[in-house]
Design an enzyme around this catalytic site. Sequence first.
Site, short mmCIF file in Angstrom:
data_model
loop_
_atom_site.label_atom_id
_atom_site.label_comp_id
_atom_site.label_asym_id
_atom_site.label_seq_id
_atom_site.Cartn_x
_atom_site.Cartn_y
_atom_site.Cartn_z
N ASN A 47 4.57 5.79 11.73
CA ASN A 47 3.81 4.26 11.10
C ASN A 47 4.87 3.62 10.57
O ASN A 47 4.37 2.60 9.94
CB ASN A 47 3.00 4.83 10.15
N HIS A 133 -10.25 7.20 5.94
CA HIS A 133 -9.40 8.12 5.95
C HIS A 133 -9.88 9.25 4.84
O HIS A 133 -10.45 9.16 3.71
CB HIS A 133 -8.06 7.38 5.15
N GLU A 175 -11.34 0.51 5.29
CA GLU A 175 -9.98 0.52 5.58
C GLU A 175 -9.89 -1.09 6.08
O GLU A 175 -10.96 -1.58 6.89
CB GLU A 175 -9.57 1.33 6.85
N SER A 179 -6.93 4.14 10.75
CA SER A 179 -5.85 4.60 11.10
C SER A 179 -5.72 5.33 12.51
O SER A 179 -4.58 5.58 12.86
CB SER A 179 -5.32 5.59 10.09
N ASP A 204 -8.79 -0.30 1.62
CA ASP A 204 -7.37 0.43 1.97
C ASP A 204 -6.98 -0.11 3.08
O ASP A 204 -7.38 -0.06 4.07
CB ASP A 204 -7.86 1.87 2.16
N HIS A 207 -2.85 0.26 6.91
CA HIS A 207 -2.20 -0.16 8.42
C HIS A 207 -1.92 -1.51 8.48
O HIS A 207 -1.47 -2.26 9.67
CB HIS A 207 -2.92 0.48 9.36
N LYS A 236 3.88 2.96 5.53
CA LYS A 236 3.65 2.74 6.98
C LYS A 236 4.69 1.49 7.20
O LYS A 236 5.86 1.43 7.08
CB LYS A 236 2.24 2.30 7.16
C1 LIG Z 1 -1.65 6.86 5.39
C2 LIG Z 1 -2.83 6.53 4.64
C3 LIG Z 1 -3.45 6.82 3.33
C4 LIG Z 1 -2.23 7.89 2.55
O1 LIG Z 1 -1.27 6.94 2.02
P1 LIG Z 1 0.12 7.77 1.65
O2 LIG Z 1 0.99 6.99 0.90
O3 LIG Z 1 0.80 8.38 2.88
O4 LIG Z 1 -0.42 8.84 0.90
C5 LIG Z 1 -4.48 6.21 2.77
N1 LIG Z 1 -5.19 5.44 3.54
C6 LIG Z 1 -4.94 5.35 4.72
C7 LIG Z 1 -6.06 4.55 5.72
C8 LIG Z 1 -3.78 5.75 5.37
O5 LIG Z 1 -3.60 5.52 6.68
#
Ligand SMILES: *Cc1c(COP(=O)(O)O)cnc(C)c1O
Length: 384
Positions: A47, A133, A175, A179, A204, A207, A236
């Site tokens: 990522n 997620h 999101e 993801s 969130d 990405h 990421k």
């Molecule tokens: C990767 C991810 C997370 C977790 O983040 P980390 O910092 O890896 O714990 C949370 N939400 C989404 C949508 C993700 O893709």
Amino acid sequence: MSWQARIDAALNERRENHAFRTREPNEQGNGRWLVRGEQRWRNFSSNDYLGLSQHPDVTRAWRQGAERYGVGSGGSGHVTGYHREHARLEAALAQWLGFDRALLFISGFAANQAVISALMQKEDRLLADRLSHASLLEAASHSPARLRRFAHNDAGALRNLLAKPCDGQTLVVTEGVFSMDGDSAPLAQLAQASREAKAWLMVDDAHGIGVLGEGGRGSCFASQVHPELLIVTFGKAFGVSGAAVLCSHSLADYLTQFARHLIYSTSMPPAQAAALHAALRVIQQGDALRSRLAHHITRFRTGAAALPLTLAESATAIQPLIVGDNLRTQALAQRLRERGCWVSAIRPPTVPAGTARLRITLTAAHENDDIDALLEALYDACRE
Ligand SMILES: *Cc1c(COP(=O)(O)O)cnc(C)c1O
């Protein structure tokens, strides 16, 4: 059932469903190549969308930070672990993204858990996109509030849920970019529906941040949406790890009182905050990296259109090819590896049953060659 029998039954079920997970150590898992032992593959699984995990400015900032401050923060930020590197990074993030405040967390998983557990009470409800997620859905399922999931990216479905009465407050969760699918949420519509219902919106953007929007400011900026809570993660496009919650002054003060993952956990090393600050600067001036990535995405999608697999509706670095069957997905991933390309097979329960897929991620660290080699490998693997 005894403890041991319970564990064995759970493991057996995973094996029978061809969903048993194992991990193998790599010498390198980020950047253009995945290196394991004596072998290397073109890496379409990380990522690290902009290749920043190996950017000289970022690694130098971390090294210098470690020399200056040592490698650990020494404690929770509520005791001695809040360093001026943390404060500076928080201020820079808040200013960049147009929020009053930013609070750093050690991971996106922790940030999501912390926010949801600090905010939600028994009479409240959480309305989350059904493909959210695991860190969001899991936090929701542990919370006393009611969780309802709405159809993926369906603002109408959200409106229907919002129309139902609720005694407490409502938090809508989505999101920016999903993801496992790479598609973007209809943020403007979700925000409007939330606002009309006096619900708060939490996005969130794990990405989207760094990659989408002007200057890499992410999905919300691109859609001109200002959610009450924005979660950005640094594992990421930032190429490091950690996360931040962006919000108002009062919400930041509230989380400082009640977010248990902040209070009872060692803060990130100051050197990491310094590295993240360096990554932020690269991202702010990263138009060339972002256009390189966009070019790879177009090259891949154009070439993959004629594959006998379903190319997902994605304009982002995440380019899944939906296969469906678990075993066939694994077999394809294996054939791609034999042809020098490392692609992850993603199976349920990470994705809905019957939608096992090859999750291909493209990054600015790739060369045109890599994209062409992947396409060739995919055509060969499908023909076999
Ligand atoms: C990767 C991810 C997370 C977790 O983040 P980390 O910092 O890896 O714990 C949370 N939400 C989404 C949508 C993700 O893709």
